[in-house]
Design an enzyme around this catalytic site. Structure first.
Site, PDB file in Angstrom:
ATOM      1  CD  GLU A  50      11.134  19.235   1.626  1.00 28.24           C
ATOM      2  OE1 GLU A  50      12.057  20.042   1.543  1.00 28.24           O
ATOM      3  OE2 GLU A  50      10.555  18.980   2.715  1.00 28.24           O
ATOM      4  CD  GLU A  51       4.329  16.733   3.628  1.00 30.84           C
ATOM      5  OE1 GLU A  51       3.109  16.690   3.372  1.00 30.84           O
ATOM      6  OE2 GLU A  51       4.793  17.120   4.716  1.00 30.84           O
ATOM      7  CD  GLU A  95       7.117  20.727   4.524  1.00 28.49           C
ATOM      8  OE1 GLU A  95       6.619  19.601   4.349  1.00 28.49           O
ATOM      9  OE2 GLU A  95       8.082  20.921   5.281  1.00 28.49           O
TER      10      GLU A  95
END
Ligand SMILES: NC(=O)C1=CN([C@@H]2O[C@H](COP(=O)(O)OP(=O)(O)OC[C@H]3O[C@@H](n4cnc5c(N)ncnc54)[C@H](O)[C@@H]3O)[C@@H](O)[C@H]2O)C=CC1
Ligand SMILES: [Mg+2]
Length: 316
Positions: A195-196, A192
């Site tokens: 991805e962010e 995460e």
């Protein structure tokens, strides 16, 4: 019976002089009105679509006043026109709640691309993704597992934070998201965060676990939110424009002090600051792997790091 429904859904009510069933308007009135959610004037007539903060539309068929009089052809036409309208308006998804007694409409909706999201004792919920690419709607749950990564650069004392597009404004938080089925906690945090924010990192420990019931995210069920400590290995931010509004390396002390954050982020920032100053062994919940009896795979056990005296004591 059609007459009643024609009125409710804005279709021509009167039969043609030859007694034939009336043809629906090319763009049914209801379609136009339902498209205009704010100005929807169907309050007295049937389901009132609601717009959620993510840009999705929710329709409850339980709001139908006389559901038995709605036939599948009328429903099919209404749904088709409404979906067309919502798509044109840039809505990202449709949530369709169907009471068990109106289950005949499930097949009609499925023919238009709707799929099951979940079912309860007296109703089912179908969804249709209208946004770009694959569906980003969260799956159903008994518990939802969210994991965030506190990626702290120990050389500078800066920690990676984001502001979420769909959440409280101006609230800095650690990047993170929902765990995929079968995914380990640490892997979710690392994935995460990447991805962010575009930042690569390595899992070091668990810092805290929050359990919250009746949470809106998992559809009124329970949310487990775990924050991990990560060691970053890259530092150039390239954040996800779809999910984040802002992203930066912030002084950990500043994050622990600022009011522009959520209470849980503030608490964990203070905990992390304490560990940064006094030693991470004071705050870390570390992980060990063991072989699982039933699957032949490995499971992960999380607990405080134990001192050598423990190891000496248990070496039988
Ligand atoms: N640090 C904090 O203070 C906060 C922590 N959390 C926790 O974070 C975890 C979830 O992290 P997220 O970043 O939200 O997950 P995530 O990064 O996996 O994002 C979820 C995605 O699903 C989308 N989404 C969610 N519900 C949707 C819906 N009904 N319709 C359309 N799209 C939808 C969101 O827009 C987002 O793109 C949870 O455990 C939650 O409790 C949530 C809010 C604040
Ligand atoms: Mg997220």
């Amino acid at each position: 019976m059609l007459g009643a429904w024609a009125l409710r859904w804005g279709l021509p009510a009167r039969r043609a002089p030859n007694g034939a069933r009336p043809q629906p308007a090319r763009v049914p009135l209801c379609g136009r009105r339902l498209g205009n959610l704010a100005g929807c004037s169907l309050a007295a007539a049937g389901p009132q679509p609601q717009l959620d903060k993510f840009g999705g539309v929710t329709v409850h068929l339980a709001q139908l006043h006389t559901p038995d009089s709605l036939d599948q052809v009328t429903f099919q036409r209404w749904l088709q026109e409404s979906v067309k309208q919502w798509r044109a308006e840039g809505r990202i998804a449709v949530w369709l709640h169907i009471p068990i007694l109106q289950s005949k409409f499930i097949a009609t909706a499925a023919l238009q691309g709707f799929t099951f999201h979940h079912a309860e004792s007296d109703s089912s919920t179908l969804t249709l993704w209208l946004g770009e690419g694959h569906s980003r709607l969260p799956g159903y749950a008994t518990h939802q597992l969210g994991v965030a990564g506190a990626a702290l650069d120990v050389d500078t004392g800066k920690v990676l934070v984001v502001q979420d597009k769909n959440k409280t404004t101006n609230a800095w938080k650690f990047p993170g998201g929902l765990s995929d089925p079968g995914e380990d906690i640490g892997n979710t945090a690392v994935r995460e965060v990447f991805e962010e924010t575009g930042i690569k990192s390595e899992f070091k420990s668990l810092l805290s676990i929050r359990q919250q019931h009746r949470h809106p995210g998992p559809f009124g069920l329970s949310d487990m939110y775990i924050i991990c400590r990560l060691q970053p290995s890259s530092f150039n931010i390239s954040f996800c424009q779809q999910e984040c509004l802002r992203c930066e390396w912030m002084d950990l002390e500043e994050l622990a002090k600022t009011k522009d954050t959520t209470p849980i982020t503030s608490s964990v920032a203070k905990l992390l600051l304490y560990g940064y100053r006094e030693g991470f062994d004071k705050i870390d919940i570390t992980m060990r792997e063991f072989p699982a009896v039933y699957t032949g795979l490995f499971y992960k056990l999380y607990h405080r790091e134990l001192p050598d005296t423990y190891k000496n004591m248990t070496e039988f």
